[in-house]
Motif scaffolding. Structure first.
Motif, PDB file in Angstrom:
ATOM      1  N   PHE A  14      -9.873   7.830  -4.124  1.00 54.09           N
ATOM      2  CA  PHE A  14     -10.118   6.842  -3.100  1.00 54.09           C
ATOM      3  C   PHE A  14      -9.129   6.411  -1.992  1.00 54.09           C
ATOM      4  CE2 PHE A  14     -13.807   5.385  -6.063  1.00 54.09           C
ATOM      5  CZ  PHE A  14     -14.836   5.989  -5.139  1.00 54.09           C
ATOM      6  N   HIS A  15      -7.712   6.784  -2.901  1.00 50.34           N
ATOM      7  CA  HIS A  15      -6.745   6.327  -1.995  1.00 50.34           C
ATOM      8  C   HIS A  15      -6.568   7.549  -0.929  1.00 50.34           C
ATOM      9  CE1 HIS A  15      -5.085   2.823  -3.419  1.00 50.34           C
ATOM     10  NE2 HIS A  15      -5.165   3.115  -4.726  1.00 50.34           N
ATOM     11  N   LEU A  16      -6.674   8.646  -1.420  1.00 49.62           N
ATOM     12  CA  LEU A  16      -6.476   9.887  -0.483  1.00 49.62           C
ATOM     13  C   LEU A  16      -7.391  10.012   0.531  1.00 49.62           C
ATOM     14  CD1 LEU A  16      -5.352  12.540  -3.164  1.00 49.62           C
ATOM     15  CD2 LEU A  16      -3.889  11.477  -1.558  1.00 49.62           C
ATOM     16  N   ARG A  17      -8.718   9.557   0.230  1.00 55.16           N
ATOM     17  CA  ARG A  17      -9.817   9.597   1.069  1.00 55.16           C
ATOM     18  C   ARG A  17      -9.606   8.404   2.209  1.00 55.16           C
ATOM     19  NH1 ARG A  17     -15.856   7.700  -0.567  1.00 55.16           N
ATOM     20  NH2 ARG A  17     -14.819   5.939  -0.511  1.00 55.16           N
ATOM     21  N   SER A  18      -8.910   7.235   1.752  1.00 48.40           N
ATOM     22  CA  SER A  18      -8.651   6.351   2.860  1.00 48.40           C
ATOM     23  C   SER A  18      -7.613   6.770   3.745  1.00 48.40           C
ATOM     24  CB  SER A  18      -8.417   4.948   2.176  1.00 48.40           C
ATOM     25  OG  SER A  18      -7.364   5.106   1.672  1.00 48.40           O
ATOM     26  N   ALA A  19      -6.781   7.473   3.190  1.00 49.00           N
ATOM     27  CA  ALA A  19      -5.659   8.025   4.213  1.00 49.00           C
ATOM     28  C   ALA A  19      -5.977   9.130   4.835  1.00 49.00           C
ATOM     29  CB  ALA A  19      -4.240   8.190   3.283  1.00 49.00           C
ATOM     30  N   GLY A  20      -7.161   9.942   4.725  1.00 45.92           N
ATOM     31  CA  GLY A  20      -7.711  11.124   5.201  1.00 45.92           C
ATOM     32  C   GLY A  20      -6.807  12.152   4.781  1.00 45.92           C
ATOM     33  N   LEU A  21      -6.671  12.223   3.458  1.00 47.88           N
ATOM     34  CA  LEU A  21      -5.841  13.463   3.136  1.00 47.88           C
ATOM     35  C   LEU A  21      -6.513  14.304   2.074  1.00 47.88           C
ATOM     36  CD1 LEU A  21      -2.399  11.597   2.258  1.00 47.88           C
ATOM     37  CD2 LEU A  21      -2.882  13.386   4.084  1.00 47.88           C
TER      38      LEU A  21
ATOM     39  N   TRP B  78      -1.518  18.317   1.135  1.00 47.35           N
ATOM     40  CA  TRP B  78      -0.848  17.006   0.696  1.00 47.35           C
ATOM     41  C   TRP B  78      -1.492  16.363  -0.271  1.00 47.35           C
ATOM     42  CZ3 TRP B  78       3.654  16.361   1.780  1.00 47.35           C
ATOM     43  CH2 TRP B  78       4.406  16.802   2.909  1.00 47.35           C
ATOM     44  N   ALA B  79      -2.962  16.438  -0.377  1.00 45.24           N
ATOM     45  CA  ALA B  79      -3.583  15.859  -1.801  1.00 45.24           C
ATOM     46  C   ALA B  79      -2.990  16.545  -2.945  1.00 45.24           C
ATOM     47  CB  ALA B  79      -5.100  16.074  -1.617  1.00 45.24           C
TER      48      ALA B  79
END
Length: 66
Positions: free
Chosen positions: A32-39, A44-45
Motif C-alpha cells: 500500500f505504501h509503494l502503491r501510494s508512492a507510485g512505485l 525501486w519497489a
C-alpha cells in the motif's frame, strides 16, 4: 557521554526489533505504501525494501564485529 551511552543502548534495541518482525507481516502495508508512492511495477519497489531489511542485519553484524 550520557547521550552517547543512551544511543549505544537504543540503537541495538531498534535493530533487534527490526530483525524480529517477520517479513511476511510487512508485505501488505508495504504494498500500500509503494502503491501510494507510485512505485509499483518498478525496480525501486524491489530495491528499497531489500535495502531496508539488509541494513538492519548489516548494522547488527558490524556492531558485533567491531
Amino acid at each position: 557521554m550520557i547521550i552517547r551511552s543512551a544511543v549505544d543502548q537504543t540503537l541495538p534495541s531498534f535493530t533487534l526489533v527490526g530483525l524480529m518482525v517477520p517479513p511476511e507481516a510487512l508485505v501488505i502495508p508495504l504494498y500500500f505504501h509503494l502503491r501510494s508512492a507510485g512505485l509499483t511495477d518498478s525496480y525501486w519497489a524491489l530495491i528499497l525494501p531489500q535495502t531496508a531489511q539488509s541494513l538492519a542485519v548489516s548494522i547488527f553484524w558490524m556492531r558485533d564485529s567491531f
